[in-house]
Design an enzyme around this catalytic site. Sequence first.
Site, short mmCIF file in Angstrom:
data_model
loop_
_atom_site.label_atom_id
_atom_site.label_comp_id
_atom_site.label_asym_id
_atom_site.label_seq_id
_atom_site.Cartn_x
_atom_site.Cartn_y
_atom_site.Cartn_z
N ARG A 8 33.55 45.14 37.37
CA ARG A 8 34.32 44.68 38.52
C ARG A 8 33.41 44.23 39.65
NH1 ARG A 8 35.46 46.17 43.37
NH2 ARG A 8 34.35 48.16 43.21
N ALA A 9 33.83 43.16 40.33
CA ALA A 9 33.22 42.75 41.59
C ALA A 9 34.35 42.53 42.58
CB ALA A 9 32.39 41.49 41.43
N SER A 10 34.04 42.63 43.86
CA SER A 10 35.09 42.61 44.87
C SER A 10 35.71 41.25 45.10
CB SER A 10 34.56 43.16 46.20
OG SER A 10 34.18 44.51 46.04
N THR A 11 34.91 40.18 45.01
CA THR A 11 35.41 38.84 45.31
C THR A 11 35.02 37.87 44.22
OG1 THR A 11 33.44 38.03 46.51
CG2 THR A 11 35.04 39.35 47.76
N GLN A 14 31.35 36.88 43.81
CA GLN A 14 30.40 37.84 43.24
C GLN A 14 30.48 37.83 41.73
OE1 GLN A 14 31.78 41.37 45.28
NE2 GLN A 14 30.30 41.13 46.93
#
Length: 205
Positions: A8-11, A14
């Site tokens: 997972r990445a936040s945006t 990324q």
Amino acid sequence: MFVRAYLRASTSDQDATRAHAQLDTFAADHGLTIAARYIENESGAKLHRPELFRLLADCRPGDVLLVEQVDRLSRLTEADWRKLRAEIDTKQVRIVALDLPTSWGLATHPDEFTGRMFAAVNTMMLDVLAAVARKDYEDRRRRQAQGTAKAKAAGLYKGRPENAARNAGIATMLRAGASWQAIMDATGCSRSTIAKVRQRMEASA
């Protein structure tokens, strides 16, 4: 037992696959094979994460949910973390995180007593690290707000730069009649971003 990796990445800006090689190395070192990878760009502070819940839906009792760090799984409030933990516990999924050595033993097939000991210790440590991850998230948000307020007071704040290429792609897909869900899946953007692009298109029509 299946090992399912969650990245997972936040945006959307990324790289959610950044930890791909680290997870593969860990699996190889422990004699494991990653059966599936679930990748998404969503904030860890949000409980609603489609790929995470698709992973849990695919799991069977005893499967391993493999993550690089506990904060990839959760930056949730305590209440939302309890909801996620309840779902994980119901599915009887074992969480293994590279930054949590006490969890590594759950990637094997320990005897019943050892397995229960690992699980008990891991539950406590997961709760601690989830709380730390949430505090880190809140601290960073507070510092960002303070920095923004200071920049605004000095007349220096310009806001987040627009991702012009992505927004142009969203506009093209809207003109082609693509559904909002298809656009979100293709670009990793939020519904609010699509709404803004659509409003801009309507204003210039």
